[in-house]
Structure formats: structure tokens, C-alpha cells
Design a protein around this motif. Structure first.
Motif, PDB file in Angstrom:
ATOM      1  N   ALA A 105       7.618 -15.471  16.029  1.00 15.39           N
ATOM      2  CA  ALA A 105       8.542 -15.583  14.891  1.00 15.39           C
ATOM      3  C   ALA A 105       8.974 -14.190  14.425  1.00 15.39           C
ATOM      4  O   ALA A 105      10.138 -13.973  14.066  1.00 15.39           O
ATOM      5  CB  ALA A 105       7.859 -16.338  13.752  1.00 15.39           C
ATOM      6  N   GLU A 106       8.037 -13.249  14.463  1.00 15.95           N
ATOM      7  CA  GLU A 106       8.359 -11.894  13.983  1.00 15.95           C
ATOM      8  C   GLU A 106       9.345 -11.171  14.912  1.00 15.95           C
ATOM      9  O   GLU A 106      10.100 -10.317  14.465  1.00 15.95           O
ATOM     10  CB  GLU A 106       7.068 -11.095  13.802  1.00 15.95           C
ATOM     11  N   ILE A 107       9.322 -11.516  16.187  1.00 10.66           N
ATOM     12  CA  ILE A 107      10.299 -10.936  17.123  1.00 10.66           C
ATOM     13  C   ILE A 107      11.701 -11.358  16.662  1.00 10.66           C
ATOM     14  O   ILE A 107      12.610 -10.532  16.512  1.00 10.66           O
ATOM     15  CB  ILE A 107      10.015 -11.416  18.567  1.00 10.66           C
ATOM     16  N   VAL A 128       8.911  -8.562   3.412  1.00 13.48           N
ATOM     17  CA  VAL A 128       7.545  -8.561   2.863  1.00 13.48           C
ATOM     18  C   VAL A 128       6.537  -8.588   4.012  1.00 13.48           C
ATOM     19  O   VAL A 128       5.445  -8.041   3.903  1.00 13.48           O
ATOM     20  CB  VAL A 128       7.351  -9.777   1.919  1.00 13.48           C
ATOM     21  N   ASP A 129       6.928  -9.204   5.114  1.00 12.89           N
ATOM     22  CA  ASP A 129       6.064  -9.226   6.295  1.00 12.89           C
ATOM     23  C   ASP A 129       5.664  -7.777   6.612  1.00 12.89           C
ATOM     24  O   ASP A 129       6.518  -6.879   6.643  1.00 12.89           O
ATOM     25  CB  ASP A 129       6.862  -9.831   7.463  1.00 12.89           C
ATOM     26  N   SER A 130       4.368  -7.539   6.848  1.00  9.92           N
ATOM     27  CA  SER A 130       3.892  -6.149   6.937  1.00  9.92           C
ATOM     28  C   SER A 130       4.549  -5.379   8.088  1.00  9.92           C
ATOM     29  O   SER A 130       4.883  -4.203   7.930  1.00  9.92           O
ATOM     30  CB  SER A 130       2.366  -6.123   7.083  1.00  9.92           C
ATOM     31  N   GLU A 131       4.770  -6.055   9.220  1.00 12.73           N
ATOM     32  CA  GLU A 131       5.383  -5.358  10.371  1.00 12.73           C
ATOM     33  C   GLU A 131       6.812  -4.944  10.037  1.00 12.73           C
ATOM     34  O   GLU A 131       7.256  -3.844  10.377  1.00 12.73           O
ATOM     35  CB  GLU A 131       5.406  -6.269  11.610  1.00 12.73           C
ATOM     36  N   HIS A 132       7.532  -5.814   9.381  1.00  8.00           N
ATOM     37  CA  HIS A 132       8.947  -5.550   9.104  1.00  8.00           C
ATOM     38  C   HIS A 132       9.102  -4.561   7.963  1.00  8.00           C
ATOM     39  O   HIS A 132      10.046  -3.762   7.953  1.00  8.00           O
ATOM     40  CB  HIS A 132       9.665  -6.879   8.862  1.00  8.00           C
ATOM     41  N   ASN A 158       8.731 -15.508   3.854  1.00  6.73           N
ATOM     42  CA  ASN A 158       8.974 -16.737   4.628  1.00  6.73           C
ATOM     43  C   ASN A 158       9.840 -16.447   5.856  1.00  6.73           C
ATOM     44  O   ASN A 158      11.043 -16.682   5.894  1.00  6.73           O
ATOM     45  CB  ASN A 158       9.649 -17.779   3.705  1.00  6.73           C
ATOM     46  N   LYS A 159       9.168 -15.953   6.916  1.00  5.51           N
ATOM     47  CA  LYS A 159       9.890 -15.546   8.136  1.00  5.51           C
ATOM     48  C   LYS A 159      10.594 -16.711   8.801  1.00  5.51           C
ATOM     49  O   LYS A 159      11.568 -16.538   9.523  1.00  5.51           O
ATOM     50  CB  LYS A 159       8.930 -14.857   9.097  1.00  5.51           C
ATOM     51  N   GLU A 160      10.087 -17.942   8.547  1.00  7.33           N
ATOM     52  CA  GLU A 160      10.692 -19.111   9.191  1.00  7.33           C
ATOM     53  C   GLU A 160      12.176 -19.237   8.842  1.00  7.33           C
ATOM     54  O   GLU A 160      12.965 -19.735   9.637  1.00  7.33           O
ATOM     55  CB  GLU A 160       9.937 -20.391   8.783  1.00  7.33           C
ATOM     56  N   PHE A 170       2.315 -17.452  17.953  1.00  7.65           N
ATOM     57  CA  PHE A 170       3.650 -17.873  17.506  1.00  7.65           C
ATOM     58  C   PHE A 170       4.055 -17.103  16.245  1.00  7.65           C
ATOM     59  O   PHE A 170       5.228 -17.034  15.906  1.00  7.65           O
ATOM     60  CB  PHE A 170       3.714 -19.391  17.263  1.00  7.65           C
ATOM     61  N   ASN A 171       3.070 -16.524  15.552  1.00  7.26           N
ATOM     62  CA  ASN A 171       3.430 -15.664  14.416  1.00  7.26           C
ATOM     63  C   ASN A 171       4.199 -14.451  14.928  1.00  7.26           C
ATOM     64  O   ASN A 171       5.248 -14.085  14.385  1.00  7.26           O
ATOM     65  CB  ASN A 171       2.175 -15.240  13.656  1.00  7.26           C
ATOM     66  N   LYS A 172       3.700 -13.831  16.000  1.00  2.00           N
ATOM     67  CA  LYS A 172       4.407 -12.659  16.559  1.00  2.00           C
ATOM     68  C   LYS A 172       5.734 -13.107  17.149  1.00  2.00           C
ATOM     69  O   LYS A 172       6.735 -12.387  17.078  1.00  2.00           O
ATOM     70  CB  LYS A 172       3.536 -11.969  17.604  1.00  2.00           C
TER      71      LYS A 172
HETATM   72 MG    MG Z   1       3.321 -10.105   9.943  1.00  2.00          MG
END
Ligand code: MG
Ligand code: NDP
Length: 473
Positions: free
Chosen positions: A295-297, A224-228, A199-201, A291-293
Motif C-alpha cells: 500500500a505504501e508503494i 502521517v505515515d512514517s515512511e512518507h 489512512n493510506k487506503e 501488504f502494508n508496504k
Molecule cells: Mg508506514
């Protein structure tokens, strides 16, 4: 509108629940203290990774490293896992991973929002000790179905924080969608428990507070987010103060090659057709707007204690390189695997160990190519907005997230155009008076204000569109 679109829409109902889920504090008996009794070799490995010269605020800026160094010996205890949002895309994958890992890993608690049938089916299969439903539901009917399983049941928005602080729960995997996940994320780290964070939010809204609270109790936050997860894995090739920049990869979503005017009028069906990932409806739309990216920033900045200028985004349509870390000597370390969330979920569960995986593997005997291209900040303004939010800070993360949640829901319900999602977010941000160094109450107020403001903007835009349409006729 297709059946799939309607089903996916029903999964995304996180509005306003954020405000109801907070409990003031965690009972002291549920606080678990960090321990230092683990194997020495493991501690040494992690201490090397964690070695750092803290930037910015020493408590917050050291990010993940500050807490992992202190708690690694308690991580192998993270076997009794609560899966918040177990009925969703990440939640179901997490259930698969736990079944693959087998004992001593157990899903001790499950939560669903509106999909009670799926939740009950999971409960019958996994026999958790706790089951929670957060949306309005027929409590008696659900209790009736779960009675013979001997589960403890929780209902309503506070159910997630009750699970997070429950003494039978060692670690919490938060796979809830939207800001609704924040209260439980805070409760988890306040209780000193590992937070396995999809839950990146939570970090977008309250990154500074969440990291500070985690630092106080030495609760690790594992991505858990794949990039992180990729960044976390790549970072282990050097020391934190040797990192020059982090490069987040992005698939580019379904509109990667679409011209701006076609993107403007894309339909929900178009936007829900992600070329690589099968995900919940909100994150799928967020991937289409980028907006997903965005949020990931912000997620990367908070999680790893980075400055905004240390984060870059590159479009990588194959989604095989999940992200990269460039070190000061010019070496860039990447993490590669087929696009499948089971690997990052499992790594968060088993960290600091690795176990046999249940996802697909790269087949390097077949020829394939990996492509990279710079992102287009004009067609995808979300990226520009995210860097602006990251630089200006304060309550802006909460505002960006809330406005986006409202605009995405309006788009999925056919009440606004695709192009208006980014415009609504940007205009809501422009109208906001930033509160710097916000307390949780400031973030809640900003979230509340931004939802109302975004809704007003969307209504005005719809009125204008109607008028323009009428004039044109
Ligand atoms: Mg991701
Ligand atoms: P889904 O929409 O598939 O699942 C969301 C889950 O949250 C469901 O269990 C849903 O319950 C529950 N839920 C919905 N609204 C609320 C609410 N107001 N309160 C409590 N629970 C709620 O989403 P995803 O699994 O795709 O994504 C979950 C999170 O993980 C998001 O933050 C997303 O950004 C992140 N993420 C997802 C990835 C993916 O590949 N899917 C990758 C990386 C991160 P129900 O279905 O019963 O209504």
C-alpha cells in the motif's frame, strides 16, 4: 484465541462503509480558498521544494508539491484539527500530540467506530465541539453522556464527511482504517482543507482522484505515515526534478526470517506480534504479509507524483531510518528517529514549522547497528503484486485493497490461512476487468465487486480445505 486477538479484531470493521459515506458535493460556504498572505520567507522555502517539471498528468503527477506551493500560507491556520478514528492507535497518538502542543492546537472533532467508551472518555478529557460515532450504536445513550459537554453529535457512515466539511474544522487528520476513510478524505480536499493522512487506503483506492481534487482546491495532503513523512522531509534537500528514486524502508514484520511453509500456516496470534510497532490489527496483519508496504508503494507514487520504477523497498529491521530519497547526483538523504508515530503526526500538524517533540530521541552515545537487506518477493508476494498494480493502474488499486481487507478480516476471524491472504488478493486481481482512468463510481463498483469476489474465493478455499482434510482423515 487470546483476549488481545479478539480485542484487536473488533477494531477492524471497515467493510462496506466505504459505499455509504459519500455525499455528492461540498456546500460552497464550507470551501476555504487558498491564501497567499503568509510570511515571504516561508513561501520561498516551500516554493523551492515545490519547483517541478510536472510528469505524467500535470494536475495529478506533481503530487504534494503542486498544492503545497499554493497553500503554505494557510497552513499555520490548521490548529482546529478533527481526528477521524481518534480511538485507534494513530488517533490516540494524535490526541497525545495535540495535548503536548497545547493551544492554539485543539482537537475540535473526534470520531470513533465501535469503541464508544474510549470515545466518550476522550471527549470528556478534550472537550471537542463535535463527536461522531460511525458504527451502529445506542445514539440516545451516547447523546445522554455527551449532553453536558455541549458537543454537536453526528452518527452513521456520513458523519465523517460532515466533520470534514464542518466550518469549525481547519484540518482533518484521517486515522480511520480501510477504504472507509476515502469519502472523508475526498470531502476534506474538496473543502480546500489540509488533509493529514494516515489512512493510506484512500490513496491506494483513489490516488489519482484524491490528488486531482486536492489540486483543484489547492488542499495540501500531508503524510502521517512514517515512511512518507521521512520522504517528505528528505525531499526538502533538493528540487523535485532532481529526485532519482525513493527508498521505502520496511521492518520486515514478524515473519522476516520465517521459511515460506511456516509463514503459510502462521496464526493470528503470530501475525499480531509485530517486533517493532504497536498498531491496529489490520495494519499489523498487513505488516506481516507486507501488504502494508504494498500500500505504501502506491501511496508514495500518488503522493509524490513518482513513476513506479522510482520506488524501491529495502528491509531495515530496526525501523530507525524511516525512508530515503536519492537525488540525481548520487546523494541519498535519510530521516532517522526512534520508531514512534508521534513525530510524523506532529510534523504533519505543525508543518512547515518544527516544534519540540514529545517522542523519544536517538541516543547516539550508545552503540547500535542499522541493517539493510533486499526484500524477498517470493515469501512476500504482496510487493510484487503492488508493483504490478502500480504499473497497470486503473481500478486495480481499489481491487487490491478491497480483496486484502476481506482476506485480512477472514484471517483474523480464523476463517482462512495466512497464506491465503496474498493468494486471494492475487486471484481477485487476475479476475478483474480493469477500468482505466476510473471515475469515483468505477472505483466504488470495483471495490464492491472485489469484496464479493474475494469472499467467494475464500469460501471456495475453505470448502476445498475441508474436503482435503476429510480425505486425509
Ligand atoms: Mg508506514
Ligand atoms: P486502529 O485499528 O487502531 O484504529 C482505527 C480507527 O478507525 C479506530 O478509531 C476505529 O474506531 C476507526 N474505524 C474502524 N472502522 C471504521 C469504519 N468502518 N468507519 C470509520 N471509522 C472506523 O488502526 P490504526 O490507528 O493502526 O491505523 C489507522 C490508519 O492509519 C490505517 O489506515 C493505517 O494503515 C494507518 N497507519 C497506521 C500506523 C500505525 O502505527 N498504527 C502507521 C501508519 C499508518 P473504533 O476503535 O472505535 O472501532
Amino acid at each position: 484465541m487470546t483476549k488481545t486477538v479478539l480485542k484487536k479484531q473488533s477494531q477492524f470493521r471497515s467493510q462496506h462503509v466505504f459505499h455509504k459515506g459519500f455525499s455528492d458535493s461540498v456546500p460552497p460556504q464550507n470551501l476555504r480558498q487558498a491564501r497567499f498572505s503568509g510570511p515571504v520567507d516561508r513561501r520561498q522555502t516551500i516554493n523551492r521544494v515545490a519547483e517541478a517539471t510536472p510528469p505524467r498528468d500535470a494536475n495529478v503527477g506533481a503530487g504534494l508539491w503542486a498544492t503545497l506551493a499554493a497553500t503554505v500560507s494557510s497552513l499555520p491556520l490548521s490548529k482546529r484539527i478533527a481526528i477521524l478514528g481518534s480511538t485507534g492507535s494513530i488517533g490516540c497518538a494524535a490526541v497525545d500530540v495535540i495535548e503536548h502542543l497545547g493551544p492554539p492546537y485543539r482537537a475540535v472533532a473526534l470520531s470513533g467506530h465501535s469503541n464508544c467508551d474510549a470515545l466518550i472518555a476522550q471527549a470528556k478529557k478534550l472537550r471537542p465541539e463535535i463527536v461522531a460515532v460511525t458504527a451502529e450504536c445506542d445514539r440516545a445513550a451516547i447523546e445522554d453522556q455527551l449532553h453536558h459537554l455541549g458537543c454537536e453529535t453526528f452518527f452513521g457512515p456520513t458523519a465523517l464527511t460532515e466533520i470534514a466539511t464542518h466550518p469549525d474544522v481547519d484540518a482533518v487528520l484521517s486515522a480511520v482504517v480501510g477504504a472507509a476513510g476515502l469519502p472523508a478524505a475526498i470531502a476534506t480536499v474538496r473543502a480546500g482543507k489540509p488533509l493529514l493522512l494516515a489512512n493510506k487506503e484512500s490513496l491506494v483506492v483513489a490516488g489519482e482522484i484524491l490528488m486531482r481534487e486536492a489540486h483543484i482546491t489547492a488542499a495540501p495532503i500531508l503524510p502521517v505515515d512514517s515512511e512518507h513523512s521521512a520522504v517528505f522531509q528528505a525531499m526538502q534537500s533538493g528540487r523535485r526534478n532532481e529526485i532519482r528514486r525513493v527508498i521505502l524502508t520496511a521492518s520486515g514484520g514478524p515473519f522476516r526470517n520465517w521459511p515460506a511453509d511456516k509463514i503459510e500456516s502462521a496464526t493470528p496470534a503470530d501475525a499480531l506480534k509485530h517486533p517493532v510497532w504497536q498498531m491496529g490489527s489490520k495494519i499489523t496483519i498487513d505488516s506481516a504479509t507486507m501488504f502494508n508496504k504494498a500500500a505504501e508503494i502506491l501511496e508514495a507514487i500518488w503522493l509524490f507524483g513518482l513513476e513506479p520504477q522510482q520506488v524501491e523497498v529495502v528491509i531495515h529491521p530496526e525501523s530507525v531510518v524511516h525512508s530515503m530519497v536519492e537525488f540525481c547526483d548520487g546523494s541519498t538523504i535519510a530521516q532517522l528517529s526512534p520508531p514512534n508515530m508521534r513525530l510524523p503526526i506532529q510534523y504533519a500538524m505543525t508543518y512547515p514549522e518544527r516544534c519540540g517533540g514529545c517522542g523519544p530521541r536517538l541516543d547516539l552515545t550508545k552503540s547500535f547497528s542499522l541493517n539493510f537487506q533486499p526484500p524477498d518477493f517470493e515469501r512476500f508476494p504482496a510487493l510484487r503484486i503492488a508493483f504490478d498494480v502500480a504499473r497497470r493502474g486503473g481500478t486495480l488499486g481499489a481491487v487490491m485493497n478491497a480483496a486484502n481487507e476481506v482476506a485480512v478480516e477472514a484471517f483474523l476471524r480464523g476463517r482462512t490461512s495466512f497464506g491465503s491472504i496474498a493468494r486471494t488478493v492475487e486471484e481477485t486481481i487476475a479476475r478483474h476487468t480493469i477500468v482505466q482512468k476510473p471515475a469515483l463510481s468505477d472505483l466504488l463498483a470495483a471495490d464492491h465487486w472485489a469484496r464479493a469476489e474475494a469472499a467467494k474465493l475464500l469460501t471456495d478455499a475453505a470448502e476445498t480445505e475441508k474436503l482435503t482434510g476429510a480425505t486425509a482423515k
